[in-house]
Design a protein around this motif. Structure first.
Motif, PDB file in Angstrom:
ATOM      1  N   LEU A  75       0.963   2.971  -1.836  1.00 33.23           N
ATOM      2  CA  LEU A  75       1.136   3.146  -3.299  1.00 33.23           C
ATOM      3  C   LEU A  75       0.364   4.393  -3.878  1.00 33.23           C
ATOM      4  O   LEU A  75       0.981   5.197  -4.633  1.00 33.23           O
ATOM      5  CB  LEU A  75       0.789   1.928  -3.897  1.00 33.23           C
ATOM      6  CG  LEU A  75       1.582   0.746  -3.582  1.00 33.23           C
ATOM      7  CD1 LEU A  75       0.883  -0.519  -4.471  1.00 33.23           C
ATOM      8  CD2 LEU A  75       2.940   0.848  -4.105  1.00 33.23           C
ATOM      9  N   ILE A  76      -1.004   4.557  -3.480  1.00 29.83           N
ATOM     10  CA  ILE A  76      -1.721   5.618  -4.102  1.00 29.83           C
ATOM     11  C   ILE A  76      -0.858   7.003  -3.470  1.00 29.83           C
ATOM     12  O   ILE A  76      -1.074   7.850  -4.212  1.00 29.83           O
ATOM     13  CB  ILE A  76      -3.006   5.369  -3.524  1.00 29.83           C
ATOM     14  CG1 ILE A  76      -3.710   4.342  -4.240  1.00 29.83           C
ATOM     15  CG2 ILE A  76      -3.911   6.619  -3.868  1.00 29.83           C
ATOM     16  CD1 ILE A  76      -5.210   4.215  -3.796  1.00 29.83           C
ATOM     17  N   ALA A  77      -0.499   7.264  -2.455  1.00 29.43           N
ATOM     18  CA  ALA A  77       0.279   8.306  -1.914  1.00 29.43           C
ATOM     19  C   ALA A  77       1.516   8.771  -2.800  1.00 29.43           C
ATOM     20  O   ALA A  77       1.297   9.818  -3.169  1.00 29.43           O
ATOM     21  CB  ALA A  77       0.600   8.364  -0.462  1.00 29.43           C
ATOM     22  N   ILE A  78       2.213   7.706  -3.194  1.00 31.36           N
ATOM     23  CA  ILE A  78       3.380   7.843  -4.034  1.00 31.36           C
ATOM     24  C   ILE A  78       3.083   8.287  -5.381  1.00 31.36           C
ATOM     25  O   ILE A  78       3.410   9.299  -5.841  1.00 31.36           O
ATOM     26  CB  ILE A  78       4.331   6.452  -3.972  1.00 31.36           C
ATOM     27  CG1 ILE A  78       4.994   6.148  -2.816  1.00 31.36           C
ATOM     28  CG2 ILE A  78       5.382   6.786  -5.170  1.00 31.36           C
ATOM     29  CD1 ILE A  78       5.485   4.978  -2.543  1.00 31.36           C
ATOM     30  N   TYR A  79       2.023   7.670  -6.058  1.00 35.95           N
ATOM     31  CA  TYR A  79       1.303   7.670  -7.309  1.00 35.95           C
ATOM     32  C   TYR A  79       0.529   9.399  -7.238  1.00 35.95           C
ATOM     33  O   TYR A  79       0.779   9.948  -8.298  1.00 35.95           O
ATOM     34  CB  TYR A  79       0.852   6.705  -8.096  1.00 35.95           C
ATOM     35  CG  TYR A  79       1.239   5.542  -7.980  1.00 35.95           C
ATOM     36  CD1 TYR A  79       2.632   5.322  -8.285  1.00 35.95           C
ATOM     37  CD2 TYR A  79       0.663   4.177  -7.707  1.00 35.95           C
ATOM     38  CE1 TYR A  79       3.359   4.317  -8.313  1.00 35.95           C
ATOM     39  CE2 TYR A  79       1.404   3.064  -7.461  1.00 35.95           C
ATOM     40  CZ  TYR A  79       2.789   3.109  -7.977  1.00 35.95           C
ATOM     41  OH  TYR A  79       3.586   1.819  -7.798  1.00 35.95           O
ATOM     42  N   GLY A  80       0.153   9.336  -6.021  1.00 35.79           N
ATOM     43  CA  GLY A  80      -0.911  10.602  -5.908  1.00 35.79           C
ATOM     44  C   GLY A  80       0.213  11.999  -5.942  1.00 35.79           C
ATOM     45  O   GLY A  80      -0.325  13.161  -6.383  1.00 35.79           O
ATOM     46  N   GLY A  81       1.489  11.814  -5.555  1.00 37.30           N
ATOM     47  CA  GLY A  81       2.242  12.856  -5.544  1.00 37.30           C
ATOM     48  C   GLY A  81       2.608  13.471  -7.160  1.00 37.30           C
ATOM     49  O   GLY A  81       2.440  14.366  -7.516  1.00 37.30           O
ATOM     50  N   LEU A  82       2.841  12.460  -7.810  1.00 39.54           N
ATOM     51  CA  LEU A  82       2.636  12.653  -9.416  1.00 39.54           C
ATOM     52  C   LEU A  82       1.743  13.367 -10.125  1.00 39.54           C
ATOM     53  O   LEU A  82       1.641  14.095 -10.841  1.00 39.54           O
ATOM     54  CB  LEU A  82       3.245  11.310 -10.195  1.00 39.54           C
ATOM     55  CG  LEU A  82       4.505  10.636 -10.030  1.00 39.54           C
ATOM     56  CD1 LEU A  82       4.687   9.397 -10.683  1.00 39.54           C
ATOM     57  CD2 LEU A  82       5.807  11.725 -10.361  1.00 39.54           C
TER      58      LEU A  82
END
Length: 462
Positions: A75-82
């Motif tokens: 999840l952090i990876a997905i939001y980290g992309g933003l």
């Protein structure tokens, strides 16, 4: 003239010069990286302390929290992309002198974060059984029950995580890494305190760890929005219409979606790798997670310098200073090499002692200690494989990282890890050797990319 013949003052000057040359160049890099370093130490410490608390609840709790934290990192990876997209877009605006656009960029980033958080939470909540079955194949029923309880908290907390990470990305793009650090540190400390309260006693369980996570993330939302409030209000009385702009959302996504996809593939690969470890037994699982948290501690200087590299490169390219961007990236990588090697040299002699902090199971401690020691030995390859691509992202060069990262993850970390760990019978150590092979090849490919000029040709703001 020998070093021993120099006066004391000259010796200290020489030592200071060598430290600055290897660790503190480019000038001012640690003013950005220092707060991130403290933040990363706090976050790693949080995970380590919570895992240590869980160890007293039994191996099932350690395995459950460890495996579900793997999904939390996804999840952090997905939001980290933003967050990366927001950082790069803001940095380019600052470098180009377009500070009046920061309000619109911040609102655009928050709108994307809110939408992503809600959609991902709905998807995971309705498919959590599938995820648990995927990451815990063949695990004991007690582990699966604990995992489901903790995963529910992780999913709900993910919506707050999306807003916190993206907002911190905006702050870092403005070089306000100290503000982002304070938010993350307060959030980390509050999670530790609440976990200590909720997980204590005979009634302590993974529900306590989950509740602490959710409450800390919600507090982080309040803090980060308060920190961004001056930017969100900037020029509001003169700005007409809706502050969210399609052009800035496209810019954030242009950088963010390849970064998010790369990180997602990476963490999915890690989950697949961990499922390989699951088949090696509960002892191997526990050792794997212990070593993972300690290795994250060693990596923190590199993570901090990666954030600094993204911001510094983005600002220089936003101002059209291509040569300066190339120079600053090379110098940051040099600092990362020395910093990570120093951290590894410090931690290596204490591998067994650190592993022993997580319980009194001799077999788990021995396996975890070997993994920690090997991670320190291969640490010099980490800077080129992770800090360097972070700098390239500052230029908007994320698609190359997506291709390289996905290829090495699935070809080496998973493929070679399976062959060495399962086929060759090396166990969890063989799985980690596949990971180290991933680091080495990434290091080679990204350094080759840095020596070229293709990564400097991206234009984000038109």
């Amino acid at each position: 003239m020998s070093f021993s013949s120099l006066s004391t003052s000259y010796r200290w000057r020489w030592i200071r010069f060598q430290v600055q040359r290897r660790f503190a160049r480019p000038r001012g890099v640690w003013s950005l990286a220092g707060p991130v370093l403290l933040q990363e130490f706090a976050l790693v410490l949080t995970g380590t302390v919570v895992m240590a608390m869980a160890s007293h609840l039994g191996p099932a709790s350690v395995a459950a929290i460890g495996m579900m934290d793997a999904l939390n990192f996804l999840l952090i990876a997905i939001y980290g992309g933003l967050a990366i997209g927001a950082t790069v877009t803001v940095a380019h605006c600052v470098g180009a002198g377009r500070r009046d656009d920061l309000r619109a960029v911040a609102f655009s980033a928050l709108a994307l974060a809110l939408c992503a958080g809600v959609l991902v939470a709905l998807l995971l909540w309705n498919t959590r059984g599938v995820w648990i079955a995927m990451v815990l194949p063949g695990a004991e029923e007690a582990v699966k029950v604990q995992a489901d309880r903790y995963f529910r908290w992780v999913i709900v907390a993910g919506m707050a995580t999306s807003i916190v990470l993206t907002s911190c990305g905006v702050l870092r793009g403005m070089a306000r890494t100290d503000t982002a650090m304070r938010v993350q540190v307060v959030m980390a400390v509050s999670q530790i305190v609440m976990a200590a309260i909720f997980m204590r006693g005979a009634d302590g369980s993974v529900n306590g760890a989950g509740a602490a996570l959710l409450l800390a993330r919600c507090g982080g939302v309040a803090l980060v929005l308060l920190a961004l409030w001056p930017t969100l209000r900037q020029g509001a009385e003169h700005a007409g219409g809706w502050p969210v702009r399609k052009a800035f959302m496209q810019s954030i996504l242009r950088v963010g979606w390849p970064a998010a996809l790369e990180s997602s593939f990476f963490h999915l690969g890690k989950i697949v790798t961990q499922t390989i470890v699951v088949g090696l037994g509960t002892t191997a699982m526990a050792a794997n997670f212990i070593a993972f948290y300690v290795s994250n501690f060693v990596n923190t200087p590199g993570t901090a310098l990666g954030v600094a590299a993204t911001t510094l490169v983005g600002m220089r390219l936003g101002a059209g200073r291509v040569k300066a961007a190339q120079l600053v990236l090379r110098r940051v990588i040099r600092s990362a090499n020395w910093s990570l090697s120093t951290m590894a040299a410090i931690v290596l002699p204490f591998s067994w002692w650190l592993a022993g902090l997580f319980g009194n199971n001799a077999e788990v401690t021995a396996q975890a200690a070997w993994l920690i020691a090997l991670s320190c030995v291969f640490m010099p390859a980490w800077a080129g494989s992770w800090v360097l691509p972070a700098g390239l992202r500052g230029a908007g060069d994320t698609r190359y990282g997506l291709v390289v990262g996905s290829s090495t993850m699935w070809g080496l970390r998973i493929g070679a890890g399976y062959v060495l760990g399962i086929v060759c019978g090396l166990g969890v150590i063989g799985v980690w050797l596949g990971m180290f092979a991933d680091w080495i090849v990434r290091n080679i490919l990204f350094r080759k990319r840095m020596r070229g000029t293709a990564w400097t040709r991206h234009r984000l703001l038109g």
